[in-house]
Design an enzyme around this catalytic site. Structure first.
Site, PDB file in Angstrom:
ATOM      1  CB  ALA A 246     -26.675 -55.899-100.465  1.00  0.00           C
ATOM      2  CB  CYS A 247     -27.403 -54.594 -95.257  1.00  0.00           C
ATOM      3  SG  CYS A 247     -27.132 -54.448 -93.484  1.00  0.00           S
TER       4      CYS A 247
END
Length: 146
Positions: free
Chosen positions: A15-16
């Protein structure tokens, strides 16, 4: 015999954006790393202590404050010991800053993502542009220095 060029591990959060860019730069060197999604498979205390030592940061320097329990737990208070901060990261892996990359050339917190280029045993195979549009590797596979 294991090819040491492939002995790369990334502690990754898909998600980063920084973590995704770092992973793609590793792949751009021709290596598929071991991917540890540390939120699903967090390191145990001993592994985290070894990572911190290998990176050469203090536990406080590895803490991530943005978007975590950092403020709620008041982890910016100076009275928290290194051992206590490690315990918080073991209990709440979201508190670990990422991505962390381990290669035969060392270990590093790769923020910004292009810091990984100093750790890769193999050169970049082609141009690479980060998700935000910033070019970091040219068409010859050379790092673009700003």
């Amino acid at each position: 015999m294991t090819d040491t060029r492939t002995a790369i591990t990334i502690y990754h959060n898909p998600a980063c954006g920084t973590s995704r860019n770092t992973l793609e730069m590793i792949r751009n060197s021709g290596v598929e790393p071991v991917i540890i999604e540390y939120l699903k498979t967090p390191p145990g205390r001993d592994e985290l202590v070894a990572l911190i030592a290998a990176i050469g940061l203090s536990p406080r320097e590895l803490l991530r404050s943005k978007g975590t329990l950092h403020d709620e737990l008041q982890l910016d208070r100076p009275e928290w010991s290194d051992d206590q901060l490690i315990d918080f990261m073991v209990a709440h892996p979201i508190l670990m800053n990422r991505p962390i990359v381990v290669t035969p050339l060392g270990a590093r917190l790769c923020r910004p993502s292009e810091r990984v280029l100093d750790l890769l045993p193999s050169a970049q195979q082609r141009a690479f542009t980060k998700e935000d549009g910033e070019a970091v590797v040219d068409e010859r596979g050379q790092r673009i220095v700003r």
